[in-house]
Design an enzyme around this catalytic site. Sequence first.
Site, PDB file in Angstrom:
ATOM      1  N   GLY A  28       0.851  -1.209  -0.014  1.00 12.90           N
ATOM      2  CA  GLY A  28       0.091   0.035   0.030  1.00 12.90           C
ATOM      3  C   GLY A  28       0.953   1.452   0.003  1.00 12.90           C
TER       4      GLY A  28
ATOM      5  N   HIS B 124     -10.014  29.652 -11.767  1.00  9.87           N
ATOM      6  CA  HIS B 124     -10.122  28.134 -11.399  1.00  9.87           C
ATOM      7  C   HIS B 124     -11.510  27.871 -10.669  1.00  9.87           C
ATOM      8  CE1 HIS B 124      -6.348  26.795 -12.591  1.00  9.87           C
ATOM      9  NE2 HIS B 124      -5.438  27.887 -11.922  1.00  9.87           N
TER      10      HIS B 124
ATOM     11  N   ASP C 293      -0.223  24.391 -13.255  1.00 15.62           N
ATOM     12  CA  ASP C 293      -1.493  23.948 -13.939  1.00 15.62           C
ATOM     13  C   ASP C 293      -0.960  23.281 -15.425  1.00 15.62           C
ATOM     14  OD1 ASP C 293      -2.766  25.475 -12.068  1.00 15.62           O
ATOM     15  OD2 ASP C 293      -2.925  27.157 -12.892  1.00 15.62           O
TER      16      ASP C 293
ATOM     17  N   GLU D 250      -6.704  32.869  -9.745  1.00 15.44           N
ATOM     18  CA  GLU D 250      -7.563  32.028  -8.788  1.00 15.44           C
ATOM     19  C   GLU D 250      -9.069  32.013  -9.010  1.00 15.44           C
ATOM     20  OE1 GLU D 250      -5.922  29.773  -7.368  1.00 15.44           O
ATOM     21  OE2 GLU D 250      -3.999  30.468  -7.434  1.00 15.44           O
TER      22      GLU D 250
ATOM     23  N   PRO E  85       2.435   4.897   1.166  1.00 21.75           N
ATOM     24  CA  PRO E  85       3.219   5.245   2.510  1.00 21.75           C
ATOM     25  C   PRO E  85       2.141   5.704   3.266  1.00 21.75           C
ATOM     26  CG  PRO E  85       4.366   5.960   0.493  1.00 21.75           C
ATOM     27  CD  PRO E  85       3.152   5.546  -0.037  1.00 21.75           C
TER      28      PRO E  85
ATOM     29  N   GLY F 150      -0.690   2.697   7.358  1.00 21.56           N
ATOM     30  CA  GLY F 150      -0.728   1.881   8.523  1.00 21.56           C
ATOM     31  C   GLY F 150      -0.177   0.452   8.382  1.00 21.56           C
TER      32      GLY F 150
END
Length: 660
Positions: free
Chosen positions: A226, A453, A524, A450, A228, A231
């Site tokens: 899995g 976006h 982007d 911004e 990082p 668990g």
Amino acid sequence: MEDNNQKNQKPTNKPKFNIYWIYGILALGFLAITFLNTGVESQEIEPKKFHEILAKGHVEKIILVNGESAEIFIKKDSLANYKDLEGEGPHYKFETGPADKFMEKVEEIQKDVSESEKVIPIPEKRENVLGDVLGWLLPIIVIVAIWIFIFRKMSAGAGGGSQIFNIGKSKAQLFDKEAQIKVNFNDVAGLEEAKVEIMEIVEFLKNPKKYTQLGGKIPKGALLVGPPGTGKTLLAKAVAGEANVPFFSISGSDFVEMFVGVGASRVRDLFKQAKTKAPCIVFIDEIDAIGRARGRNANYGANDERENTLNQLLTEMDGFGTNSGVIILAATNRADILDKALMRAGRFDRQIHVELPELKEREQIFKVHMKPLKVGTDVSVDFLAKQTPGFSGADIANICNEAALIAARKEHTSVDKQDFLDAVDRIIGGLEKRSKVITKNEKRTIAYHEAGHASISWLLEYANPLVKVTIIPRGKALGAAWYLPEERQITNRQQMFDEMCALLGGRASEQINFGMVSSGALNDLERVTKHAYAMVTFFGMSDKVGNVSYYDSTGQSDFAFNRPYSEKTAEMIDSEVKFLVEEQYLRAQTLLSANRDGLVKLAEKLLEKEVIFQDDLIEIFGPRKFKSREEEIEHEKIEEEKQKMLLANANGSAEPGPLV
């Protein structure tokens, strides 16, 4: 029986033996022999004072030692004249110089004394045995001590333990009844499917007859795979805490050594210890350190010590000998580079995938890490779980800790909702840098970028909806936006197009409002280009290139010198990627031009407040017209419940009939 034996055994508090004790005793012995003198110590005097004492006739005896020094004995009846003298002597001593000149001087002083009363020096030869022995033994002892010290440091620095002869011994840490681990499965939130499989292995060891009576065999190994921070190691600790069997824990890097053959020797020693403790569990963390596929080393001609270690591990796990009762657990986040021989059944019978937690699992993880915190009444675990899609268990633990630190910094009495949100912002974007100097024109460009976006992400169905936008610099970014991505299992073509269009909204907004573009869209453009190349070369979403994929899941292409397609195909891929990106850029410009009034209002509000939220978008553009994935799932659940209720009512009111 074991409990009774443990009761009968008295705890021994005796200190462990240490070789340095012997060194200390020897040193004290030498000091005692050299400096300890039980007799009365004689005083050093000048030759002139000796001449005066001799002339007065107070000297009883003179012993000339080795022709170099003289010891003077004072007569008993004359001791009263010397307050600081007592005992039988010698009372004084001094260096005489040449013996013949000393004898002449003594004769000259006593020339008027009768022959019967003259004191004649008595020559005496003495040997200093201890001094002679120390003279040749002490240098040898010093050289040996330095030699031992250097080799201890070399062996410790090379990772071979306290003695160089133990360099091939296993460095695995043993956890048994005496050294217990307090972590158990209750401390592992989420990972329900992984826990079921891993708990079954523990059950195998606790109650093997339940499975073997049906002819089944205990699995030889399980591989935890899995990303990082999900668990994997924590799950292994829980196994150690739950299982009532010895548990060996070691890292893959502990086998790697600068000396040839040490890794294989440590593998042999590890399994030798495990066989004596069977049934037991051996956990190898980060097994990719030694389990890398053979023949894929980029450094051709390099030392093959890792491969020798892997060969020995393969032999021990499922070789000619038997390892009954020894179960191997291993963890890695790079399963794609592991050797195929290591992954086969018989060595690792099970591969347990430990993925990033979903919404419900994140709620459970938050509850575990929020237990030690003084949490405010306005904190909702469900809200925090929704705000952290894609976060691992380690990330969530970090959020809880950062929230507590932020609350303490602000001198709060409890950790509030805003503290958790600030912690999320801190981890994603970094610290705010309000001291960074930004001109008005730059700030205006950032605000419109911004806002572009945010506007497109709100207007498109499959784009991620906005959570928060700021033009306060964070980390290396001059502006930042937080979106709430949908947790999809698969992504279709239209969803990818909407995401690309939203990413290009910032540059499109700059072009529409200022007639020029800036370098602020670097990240982007990088992400959009990767999206487009993935669509064309991996997912087969291009009409021109067709339903082909050049993705290599084995990783063999990492060391290949040529591409799996021709130059003509490469040109076609490049042109198709450019076409897809430009198409979405034009789409972003068209969409923003049609909603320019809302875009300008949003950008000006961002310039005024510096931070805007989802409520501001609702105020300007109105509520979002599309249902989120969570809303669709909730709607489907409600419809299913309705159908069940209708079916139950129908079955209760009418007699069951034949199925048609």
